[in-house]
Motif scaffolding. Structure first.
Motif, PDB file in Angstrom:
ATOM      1  N   PHE A 171       9.476 -21.789   5.244  1.00  0.00           N
ATOM      2  CA  PHE A 171      10.817 -21.399   4.768  1.00  0.00           C
ATOM      3  C   PHE A 171      11.924 -21.471   5.830  1.00  0.00           C
ATOM      4  N   GLU A 172      11.528 -21.736   7.063  1.00  0.00           N
ATOM      5  CA  GLU A 172      12.492 -21.821   8.176  1.00  0.00           C
ATOM      6  C   GLU A 172      13.446 -20.633   8.192  1.00  0.00           C
ATOM      7  N   ASP A 173      12.855 -19.433   8.180  1.00  0.00           N
ATOM      8  CA  ASP A 173      13.651 -18.215   8.063  1.00  0.00           C
ATOM      9  C   ASP A 173      13.050 -17.175   9.014  1.00  0.00           C
ATOM     10  N   VAL A 174      13.706 -16.957  10.153  1.00  0.00           N
ATOM     11  CA  VAL A 174      13.155 -16.069  11.177  1.00  0.00           C
ATOM     12  C   VAL A 174      13.038 -14.632  10.670  1.00  0.00           C
ATOM     13  N   THR A 175      14.067 -14.154   9.975  1.00  0.00           N
ATOM     14  CA  THR A 175      14.035 -12.784   9.453  1.00  0.00           C
ATOM     15  C   THR A 175      12.820 -12.589   8.536  1.00  0.00           C
ATOM     16  N   LEU A 176      12.621 -13.550   7.650  1.00  0.00           N
ATOM     17  CA  LEU A 176      11.497 -13.473   6.715  1.00  0.00           C
ATOM     18  C   LEU A 176      10.165 -13.418   7.473  1.00  0.00           C
ATOM     19  N   SER A 177      10.038 -14.254   8.505  1.00  0.00           N
ATOM     20  CA  SER A 177       8.824 -14.269   9.320  1.00  0.00           C
ATOM     21  C   SER A 177       8.581 -12.912   9.971  1.00  0.00           C
ATOM     22  N   LEU A 178       9.646 -12.328  10.485  1.00  0.00           N
ATOM     23  CA  LEU A 178       9.547 -11.039  11.146  1.00  0.00           C
ATOM     24  C   LEU A 178       9.153  -9.952  10.160  1.00  0.00           C
ATOM     25  N   VAL A 179       9.824  -9.967   9.008  1.00  0.00           N
ATOM     26  CA  VAL A 179       9.563  -8.959   7.974  1.00  0.00           C
ATOM     27  C   VAL A 179       8.118  -9.024   7.500  1.00  0.00           C
ATOM     28  N   ILE A 180       7.625 -10.228   7.222  1.00  0.00           N
ATOM     29  CA  ILE A 180       6.268 -10.342   6.695  1.00  0.00           C
ATOM     30  C   ILE A 180       5.234  -9.921   7.746  1.00  0.00           C
ATOM     31  N   SER A 181       5.501 -10.215   9.021  1.00  0.00           N
ATOM     32  CA  SER A 181       4.504  -9.832  10.027  1.00  0.00           C
ATOM     33  C   SER A 181       4.451  -8.322  10.212  1.00  0.00           C
ATOM     34  N   LEU A 182       5.624  -7.678  10.181  1.00  0.00           N
ATOM     35  CA  LEU A 182       5.627  -6.212  10.279  1.00  0.00           C
ATOM     36  C   LEU A 182       4.916  -5.585   9.078  1.00  0.00           C
ATOM     37  N   ALA A 183       5.165  -6.137   7.901  1.00  0.00           N
ATOM     38  CA  ALA A 183       4.544  -5.597   6.690  1.00  0.00           C
ATOM     39  C   ALA A 183       3.023  -5.725   6.736  1.00  0.00           C
ATOM     40  N   ILE A 184       2.556  -6.857   7.270  1.00  0.00           N
ATOM     41  CA  ILE A 184       1.098  -7.059   7.360  1.00  0.00           C
ATOM     42  C   ILE A 184       0.472  -6.073   8.336  1.00  0.00           C
ATOM     43  N   ILE A 185       1.104  -5.877   9.495  1.00  0.00           N
ATOM     44  CA  ILE A 185       0.561  -4.907  10.455  1.00  0.00           C
ATOM     45  C   ILE A 185       0.496  -3.515   9.821  1.00  0.00           C
ATOM     46  N   ALA A 186       1.586  -3.114   9.174  1.00  0.00           N
ATOM     47  CA  ALA A 186       1.618  -1.800   8.523  1.00  0.00           C
ATOM     48  C   ALA A 186       0.518  -1.685   7.472  1.00  0.00           C
ATOM     49  N   ASN A 187       0.377  -2.723   6.659  1.00  0.00           N
ATOM     50  CA  ASN A 187      -0.610  -2.655   5.579  1.00  0.00           C
ATOM     51  C   ASN A 187      -2.040  -2.619   6.109  1.00  0.00           C
ATOM     52  N   LEU A 188      -2.322  -3.342   7.168  1.00  0.00           N
ATOM     53  CA  LEU A 188      -3.686  -3.332   7.713  1.00  0.00           C
ATOM     54  C   LEU A 188      -4.027  -1.996   8.378  1.00  0.00           C
ATOM     55  N   LEU A 189      -3.009  -1.335   8.945  1.00  0.00           N
ATOM     56  CA  LEU A 189      -3.244  -0.004   9.513  1.00  0.00           C
ATOM     57  C   LEU A 189      -3.573   0.998   8.409  1.00  0.00           C
ATOM     58  N   ALA A 197       0.893 -12.682  13.253  1.00  0.00           N
ATOM     59  CA  ALA A 197       1.477 -13.788  14.015  1.00  0.00           C
ATOM     60  C   ALA A 197       1.231 -15.118  13.305  1.00  0.00           C
ATOM     61  N   VAL A 198       0.007 -15.295  12.833  1.00  0.00           N
ATOM     62  CA  VAL A 198      -0.326 -16.541  12.113  1.00  0.00           C
ATOM     63  C   VAL A 198       0.535 -16.685  10.866  1.00  0.00           C
ATOM     64  N   VAL A 199       0.626 -15.607  10.084  1.00  0.00           N
ATOM     65  CA  VAL A 199       1.397 -15.656   8.842  1.00  0.00           C
ATOM     66  C   VAL A 199       2.877 -15.897   9.141  1.00  0.00           C
ATOM     67  N   ALA A 200       3.370 -15.264  10.203  1.00  0.00           N
ATOM     68  CA  ALA A 200       4.771 -15.456  10.584  1.00  0.00           C
ATOM     69  C   ALA A 200       5.047 -16.929  10.875  1.00  0.00           C
ATOM     70  N   LEU A 201       4.096 -17.544  11.553  1.00  0.00           N
ATOM     71  CA  LEU A 201       4.246 -18.959  11.903  1.00  0.00           C
ATOM     72  C   LEU A 201       4.269 -19.836  10.640  1.00  0.00           C
ATOM     73  N   VAL A 202       3.294 -19.613   9.769  1.00  0.00           N
ATOM     74  CA  VAL A 202       3.224 -20.391   8.523  1.00  0.00           C
ATOM     75  C   VAL A 202       4.506 -20.188   7.712  1.00  0.00           C
ATOM     76  N   THR A 203       4.942 -18.925   7.651  1.00  0.00           N
ATOM     77  CA  THR A 203       6.160 -18.615   6.894  1.00  0.00           C
ATOM     78  C   THR A 203       7.366 -19.357   7.470  1.00  0.00           C
ATOM     79  N   TYR A 204       7.419 -19.381   8.801  1.00  0.00           N
ATOM     80  CA  TYR A 204       8.562 -20.051   9.420  1.00  0.00           C
ATOM     81  C   TYR A 204       8.546 -21.553   9.119  1.00  0.00           C
ATOM     82  N   VAL A 205       7.338 -22.144   9.218  1.00  0.00           N
ATOM     83  CA  VAL A 205       7.216 -23.580   8.929  1.00  0.00           C
ATOM     84  C   VAL A 205       7.618 -23.865   7.478  1.00  0.00           C
TER      85      VAL A 205
END
Lengths: 451, 451
Positions: free
Chosen positions: A385-403, A375-383
């Motif tokens: 690059f102003e790109d919602v898709t990118l924010s969503l993609v990076i947050s999903l990738a982080i959750i997957a990678n931490l699991l 969530a934090v990274v998604a927020l920073v990413t949005y601020v």
């Protein structure tokens, strides 16, 4: 009457290096005389090899032996090569059998031959016995200088016997009770001999509890854990026929504990704790090189996966900018679990029996932290690059990678131990390769689908 | 008569977990009865907190004390909270003053009050004395149960005195000689008492060499190094007026050595060695979270620098693919130097006096390895992308990064120590941030100039 510890090791080293830089070796020798062999060894390891050798040759061979056994392997081999056969024999005279056994593999053939000639039949047998066990086992760790008594004597008889001996081996806290055929019966603490009346019989004084014998084939790590958990000073060692063959003392166990701990830190960076810090540059370069090579291979494995998504990156360069964040978060989280489990295995806290529980916890922690930081990274990413898709993609990738990181970090050490590979050495490299690959593939793969 | 160590710790744990899963606590208690307190503590730490508490409440309070002191801080606090005042007082009865001093900070107010009431005047003074020193100093580590004698008596007088005592404190390997006003004079090893004739006077038996007293304010790390280098079993502790106030025993020093080593591994991943591995998931998540946050900040610092070169990457996506290789090589090489120097400082081998020499070596190694692996990477890059400029740029960036890595790895720990920051904790994070930034900037910067 006695002097308090005032001059610190740092001061000693500073003084020594000053003398060595001025090439006043007499001064240097004077400075280290009177220090404990362990301290001299530490000081010699802290100076360059050239000075070390010069200094070593000026130390009396009668004290060289005690210092030799305190060196790390690398330095010991180095200095043994500088000594002639005669000095080696003189230095090793009267050495404990376990210490001698440690040196023997590093000795030149001729020195070993002459050394064996100086030993009497009994000591040669003892040395052979210690050498017959693995260096990293209780048998390889034991001294053979034990005091044994029978169970049917009185305290005064034992004291009379000890007075005849005039001196007890170093770190003797107990005398061992054996039967007629040298079978181990038990031990009597020497403080017990002092606090009991002279006519008291030995039998009821035998300590059955704390002095359980250790089998000679027990691995040294287990021996260390036993000493630590039971606060032992020494412990009897027996062979498979219950014959008492030696004893292990705490000073050697402390070395095992220190070495094991040192090893687990150093090997995380592919270093060997026995290596000379001041070895020649070419030597160090070669040693380090292997580790760099291994890591280079894993780095290329990871970037190979980035290469697959070249077209996606071309479309959106922000992916290239952000992908290290996904990989790094996985690496950091996974390393936490990895180190926790690796140390847990080493200290005995984690075994296959409680792994399932641990795995569940770690994966849950990975998920929660993944969710939060995604969530934090998604927020920073949005601020940024102003790109919602990118924010969503990076947050999903982080959750997957931490699991995946939690899974791998928990299971990898146990798999490696099963495969007889040192998890402290290989665990980190394999884990970060996994988290790098998963990080890149999850992030870029999801992006290629979404963009 | 005595039984060899046969059942291993793993077997014990497996049996225990089986019983706990079947909720047969009586069975579980039976399994741990007869084990050494240290082993019981290790076993309890290896089971989930719920079972741990259930089991703990079934252990007799008279043995709980010995087990309590063996726990890691986190688990100790947890179980103390489960106990009522009466059990705490019963458990801590007759505890060594250093052990009691360790528990005191974790006690609830009411328990502490009642506990102090059970102590007689002498013991209360002793406890106050131990508590007056820093927990991590010789004074905080010492026991107050010392045996003292005068120098003008004979061996037989001392033995008679010891027989009156009936029992010596655990790990007593020496009795201390003091003068009329309790100034420390020296020590006599108890084996010396056994090997000398009864009418021998004590004075010439005093050991001046190995039993130099330790000042109560000495940091525990220094105490551990002294014990290790001199193979001590116990050592006298004095205050600034040369008054003998206690002794430190090897079992406590072994704990210091193990904790210090454990700390240096665990803190590399931002973990605390005193934490309960099986703490509640939310608790663990929170603890790990901080470390992930710190690393996220450093990751964003690094990728911020990638962002600067967005236009360059847009021109040549191969840069994005290869840049992790440059960063990773620097990180790996730098970490080797960092760990080597951090451990060297901890064990005393590396100080400011030999740093210059070490720095020169490390930078030389960094340059040589940089040169060699840069060539390898250049070759792989050429084969992959068939681009000479790219090959040249990446090889120069790797050399630069490995040089900076060696510099930073060698200097960082010493700078951190000066700033009173734990290099084991902060070193790795700071170093990899440096090597990431330098790696990205050198590679992408050179590329922006060359392309």
């Amino acid at each position: 009457m006695s002097k308090v510890e005032t001059t610190s090791f740092e001061d000693c080293l500073q003084g020594l290096i000053k003398s060595l830089e001025a090439s006043s070796y007499e001064d240097a020798v004077l400075q280290i005389s009177g220090l404990h062999p362990g301290e001299v060894a530490r000081l010699l390891e802290a100076v360059p090899p050239k000075n070390r050798t010069e200094l070593w040759n000026r130390i009396d061979s009668s004290t060289q032996g005690d210092i030799l056994i305190e060196f790390s392997d690398d330095v010991q081999v180095q200095l043994l090569l500088e000594m002639d056969v005669e000095s080696i024999v003189k230095a090793t005279e009267g050495m404990d059998m376990d210490d001698l056994a440690d040196i023997v593999p590093n000795l030149p053939e001729s020195a070993l031959h002459n050394l064996l000639l100086t030993l009497d039949h009994k000591h040669r047998d003892h040395l052979k016995q210690v050498l017959s066990y693995d260096e990293d086992s209780a048998g390889g760790l034991m001294n053979t200088d034990i005091i044994t008594v029978r169970s049917d004597v009185s305290v005064s008889t034992v004291i009379r016997y000890l007075r005849l001996l005039k001196e007890m081996p170093v770190d003797t806290d107990q005398v061992f009770v054996v039967d007629r055929s040298f079978n181990y019966v038990g031990s009597v603490h020497i403080s017990t001999l002092l606090t009991n009346e002279a006519d008291q019989n030995i039998l009821p004084l035998i300590n059955l509890d704390s002095a359980k014998p250790i089998l000679a084939t027990t691995p040294e790590k287990k021996v260390a854990n036993l000493f630590e958990q039971r606060n032992l000073i020494s412990a009897p060692v027996i062979d498979e026929n219950n014959q008492l063959i030696g004893r292990i003392t705490i000073d050697d166990v402390v070395d095992v504990i220190r070495d094991e701990a040192e090893h687990s830190v150093m090997s995380m960076a592919g270093l060997d704790e026995e290596d000379d810090v001041f070895a020649p540059v070419m030597e160090i370069t070669k040693r380090r090189s292997i580790w760099l090579g291994v890591n280079l291979v894993t780095a290329f494995i990871a970037v190979f996966f980035i290469g697959i998504f070249k077209a996606t990156i071309e479309q959106k360069v922000a992916l290239a900018i952000l992908m290290p964040v996904v990989a790094s978060m996985g690496g950091v989280a996974g390393t936490q679990t990895l180190i926790l489990v690796t140390r847990g295995i080493a200290t005995g806290r984690i075994t296959i029996s409680n792994l399932k529980l641990l795995l569940t916890k770690e994966v849950a922690v990975g998920f929660l932290n993944g969710f939060f930081w995604a969530a934090v990274v998604a927020l920073v990413t949005y601020v940024w690059f102003e790109d919602v898709t990118l924010s969503l993609v990076i947050s999903l990738a982080i959750i997957a990678n931490l699991l995946i990181a939690a899974f791998s970090g928990a299971l990898l050490p146990l798999i490696l131990v099963r495969m007889k590979i040192d998890p402290a050495l290989a665990g980190g490299v394999i884990l970060t390769t996994i988290t790098d690959v998963i990080g890149f593939v999850a992030f870029l793969g999801l992006a290629s689908l979404a963009i």
